[in-house]
Design a protein around this motif. Sequence first.
Motif, PDB file in Angstrom:
ATOM      1  N   ARG A 177       1.183   6.698  -6.567  1.00 49.86           N
ATOM      2  CA  ARG A 177      -0.006   7.446  -6.985  1.00 49.86           C
ATOM      3  C   ARG A 177       0.181   8.936  -6.717  1.00 49.86           C
ATOM      4  O   ARG A 177      -0.188   9.776  -7.502  1.00 49.86           O
ATOM      5  N   GLN A 178       0.783   9.216  -5.613  1.00 49.09           N
ATOM      6  CA  GLN A 178       0.996  10.613  -5.284  1.00 49.09           C
ATOM      7  C   GLN A 178       1.949  11.269  -6.268  1.00 49.09           C
ATOM      8  O   GLN A 178       1.774  12.416  -6.668  1.00 49.09           O
ATOM      9  N   LEU A 231     -12.668   6.562  -8.692  1.00 46.74           N
ATOM     10  CA  LEU A 231     -12.984   5.491  -7.747  1.00 46.74           C
ATOM     11  C   LEU A 231     -14.454   5.456  -7.352  1.00 46.74           C
ATOM     12  O   LEU A 231     -14.954   4.437  -6.915  1.00 46.74           O
ATOM     13  N   PRO A 264      -7.910   8.808  -8.563  1.00 48.76           N
ATOM     14  CA  PRO A 264      -8.865   8.779  -7.451  1.00 48.76           C
ATOM     15  C   PRO A 264     -10.249   9.291  -7.839  1.00 48.76           C
ATOM     16  O   PRO A 264     -11.246   8.861  -7.287  1.00 48.76           O
ATOM     17  N   LEU A 265     -10.283  10.179  -8.805  1.00 49.37           N
ATOM     18  CA  LEU A 265     -11.568  10.719  -9.222  1.00 49.37           C
ATOM     19  C   LEU A 265     -12.484   9.632  -9.775  1.00 49.37           C
ATOM     20  O   LEU A 265     -13.694   9.761  -9.787  1.00 49.37           O
ATOM     21  N   THR A 269     -14.391  -2.501  -6.550  1.00 50.80           N
ATOM     22  CA  THR A 269     -14.704  -2.783  -5.153  1.00 50.80           C
ATOM     23  C   THR A 269     -15.347  -4.166  -5.011  1.00 50.80           C
ATOM     24  O   THR A 269     -15.023  -4.920  -4.098  1.00 50.80           O
ATOM     25  N   GLU A 312      -3.053  10.838  -0.970  1.00 51.85           N
ATOM     26  CA  GLU A 312      -2.652  11.978  -1.796  1.00 51.85           C
ATOM     27  C   GLU A 312      -3.844  12.663  -2.414  1.00 51.85           C
ATOM     28  O   GLU A 312      -3.757  13.775  -2.894  1.00 51.85           O
ATOM     29  N   GLY A 340     -14.963   2.044 -10.253  1.00 52.20           N
ATOM     30  CA  GLY A 340     -14.696   1.919  -8.825  1.00 52.20           C
ATOM     31  C   GLY A 340     -15.609   0.894  -8.180  1.00 52.20           C
ATOM     32  O   GLY A 340     -15.186   0.100  -7.345  1.00 52.20           O
ATOM     33  N   LEU A 344       0.827  -1.198   0.000  1.00 51.80           N
ATOM     34  CA  LEU A 344       0.000   0.000   0.000  1.00 51.80           C
ATOM     35  C   LEU A 344       0.863   1.251   0.000  1.00 51.80           C
ATOM     36  O   LEU A 344       0.622   2.213  -0.724  1.00 51.80           O
ATOM     37  N   ARG A 397      -6.561  17.298  -4.287  1.00 56.11           N
ATOM     38  CA  ARG A 397      -7.740  18.143  -4.311  1.00 56.11           C
ATOM     39  C   ARG A 397      -7.393  19.547  -3.851  1.00 56.11           C
ATOM     40  O   ARG A 397      -7.949  20.515  -4.315  1.00 56.11           O
ATOM     41  N   MET A 437      -6.759  -0.424  -7.677  1.00 55.35           N
ATOM     42  CA  MET A 437      -7.395   0.357  -6.615  1.00 55.35           C
ATOM     43  C   MET A 437      -6.521   1.529  -6.185  1.00 55.35           C
ATOM     44  O   MET A 437      -7.015   2.612  -5.914  1.00 55.35           O
ATOM     45  N   GLU A 438      -5.246   1.293  -6.126  1.00 53.58           N
ATOM     46  CA  GLU A 438      -4.372   2.348  -5.629  1.00 53.58           C
ATOM     47  C   GLU A 438      -3.906   3.301  -6.720  1.00 53.58           C
ATOM     48  O   GLU A 438      -3.604   4.448  -6.447  1.00 53.58           O
ATOM     49  N   GLN A 481       0.784   3.847  -2.966  1.00 56.59           N
ATOM     50  CA  GLN A 481       0.257   5.175  -2.667  1.00 56.59           C
ATOM     51  C   GLN A 481       1.292   6.261  -2.915  1.00 56.59           C
ATOM     52  O   GLN A 481       0.960   7.351  -3.369  1.00 56.59           O
TER      53      GLN A 481
END
Lengths: 673, 238
Positions: A348-349, A521, A518-519, A530, B11, A526, A341, B16, A513-514, A345
């Motif tokens: 992703r960042q 998900l 994120p928009l 899930t 993040e 998403g 994770l 955002r 998922m990661e 993550q």
Amino acid sequence: MSHCGDGGDCHVLLFRDVLPFTLQLPQAIAVARTKDDLQAVAQLGAGFWDSALGDPGAPGTAADPSQEVCQTPAALCFLNPVFLQELQGDGASAAELHVKLPSHLLLQHSRMPEKVYWIHPAMETQAAVPTTAPSGSCTSPSGLKEQLTSRRSTKSQVVEEMLKCSQSKLLHSSCVEEAIKSAATPGLEFAVNQEGVCWQSDQRLSDVSMSTSSSDSLYSWPPQSKAFGDSTADEEEEEDEGGDVDEDEDEEEDYNYTTENNPQPVKAKKWPGVGPLLLPATLRAPLRRMSGALDSLVDPERRVVRQVQRLARDKTSFFGCLVQDYVNLVLEEHSCHMSSLDLLQTLRQFLTQTKAYLAQSAELEPPVRSLVREHRVDHVLEKAMHKCVLKPLRGALLRALQEFQEKRGEWQQLKANLAQAKTRTPRELGMDRAVAPDPLAIEKIRHKFHTMCKTYSPEKKVANLLEACKIIYAIMAGKSGGQHGADDFLPMLTYILAQCEMPQLDLEIQYMMELLDPLQLNGEGGYYLTSTYAAMCVIRNFEEEQAAEALSLQTDNTLRQWHRRRTTQHRAPAIEDLQAYLRVALQDPDSSCTAKTLQVRADCTAREVCRLCAHKFQVEDPESHALFLLSEGGARQLEPDSLPQLIKAEIHNRPQAPPFHFVYRRVTPAAHL
Amino acid sequence: MKMVQTGMPAELKAFRMAAGGAGGGGGGRTYSFKVVLLGEGCVGKTSLVLRYCENKFNDKHITTLQASFLTKKLNIGGKRVNLAIWDTAGQERFHALGPIYYRDSNGAILVYDITDEDSFQKVKNWVKELRKMLGNEISLCIVGNKTDLEKERNVSVQEAEGYAESVGAKHYHTSAKLNKGIEELFLDLCKRMMETAQADERAKGNGASQSGASRRGVQIVDDEPQAAPATGGGCCSG
């Protein structure tokens, strides 16, 4: 070239056969007599080059190539393995310079003979100090070291530090480029040509600030998927790209295009005879022009993606530095992440922040917004970032994810559970209404999953997943008609996942998922992601599920089937566990708790036990009382038809049986809240 | 404000913050809400939501799948609202998966069958769990479905409504079969979610940080993009 470690010692390699001039150490290091002197230099980090110590005159404008090279804040060296043996054997020549070779060097060398690239010690910036505004220099090495050991830094710090370091490197890169240009002698070319060696400095923290690799620009952007041996992803990708089949090759050639009006950056490609990849200059220019012309013809969104890719390969750009450093960092250092994770993550960042950078960067020429409409900008850049970062990393990432799971034994357990789940009937997996799909349909879905595994883009993976789900819906609609909600879909999905028996899907789900924007998900992708995750959870916790199941089974029939299966399969929950006794406590709000041991046969239902309790405890209003199972998770009222002895046996059979009690108590409407 | 939950990329917040920085007032914004549908199997969750979203599939999605995930676009008082409705499997064996689904939800619709007392007990379990996990941030609707079977009612209206009030939820009577009460249910829920989102924004201070509200699915769509912290665009063209 020199490499200065922060430990104070300085390793210098000299290749007389390669370089036409003698390299010199920066003055401050050369005159250093004690370890403390060197320590002082090391403390400065990249700041050294701006400090009085590191300034031998006018930095950046010096004409003397040798001096320039000395100034190169490179933490890395060229090693020419042809001379390696000789050098190591030659004690005299290496008397004052000691050579330190990482043990993995030779291995890597044999694995990737044609690819030369730097593995940046800047990886260590993982644990760097947070700052919001990037400054010209990096944090002091010692500070970094502390951070690194404490490992408390957040992910945003990692990326921020990356940004910072790349920037500080850029400050130096122009003079470095100049130096390379003048250093480009036949001898050096020979060294480069012979064998690529990838040399990782011994991971000193000072390298963080000194990892500007002057010669990065000598090489093409290396970690293409070839390096990971997954040509499949490549093929697939090209398929998707339609006409872009030769895109990569094109860009190899035309990647000076964007910087054409900026003559300063020097590329390996411009050196005659550097590599077999190069075309004669006469051919290159027209090709480049053609590519440029073609560029204006292609879809603007694709054009942006190409542009970003080109920029990513361009080590002289801030973005290129950033991306290449990061990719190398993940390739080499993924094991330093605490969990999958954490790894994903952080990645992703990185994607999100570089995207934000690109959206307003002046490096993209023309700017994104001149080509793409505002609401598409994010999408297009996301796609471009996937190409630049996820494409080269996919293989390594999935391997890392698997390693994380293997380390914790989860991988093995998942495999075992999958195999076990595969033997279960649809009904056992919760499919009450829908009919099980035939093997052909399952094969079709499995094929979709395989396709999904091959691509690098989380978006494309999700699209494949949705296609698989669509097939599942088609099966359900075909078999029983009507529209189906999650009550039918999830059990069916669970059954199909068990039938496919692909443990790697679990990794794929994590990946998606990661890494998915994120928009997205909260959208359809998403949701089905899930659901797939949930279905995998059911399989992963297969054994525990059965216990929960026992509490709510509605018919004796199903319960007996389940009992038969368990007893025939395990043979373990023998008579001892199904003893004819059950200890039940009476919980009375007025009086204290009293317990009695009752004689309860294995086939005695909760209803019968209640009747027995009412009698034994002399309860006046038995209709308002019920039997509950109290355990860690709280109290659960037992179904009248469930078999308390079986439930007890099931709990006893768990690897770590939690403490539990059967309680006979009043059912109050408000009891649940 | 809820904490970032596992699996949700941290993040996102940072992003955002960068992307939604411009803030801006009321007009031209779109709310995106996630609503999770909970309840025992056979209480009619699926028919309920199908009724609501009938023929209103959003063609923007990659595929238009069936009734487990549905979307609906609304315009409430000039504000655009996008609803994403997540169905869950009601069987007890899947109960433990609840958090995976209701994570980041703005609203929950808890459905029971008025003829089935047991399904009402299940709703209570869900309410308890949701309040524990998501606090008061989530708008709860308790829905007694199958009012067409009034004669067989087993859950008294009084009890159900009293219970809903006691837990800060709203109670609705619906019949998916007769298409009764469904529009009202969703419209009401949307309004409540909008209020929560607006209150959220106010609490966070308008413009300064949208991240709190955004995290829960409220996005600013039409605003001019960011004055985000460029990480040094200037120094690169060398």
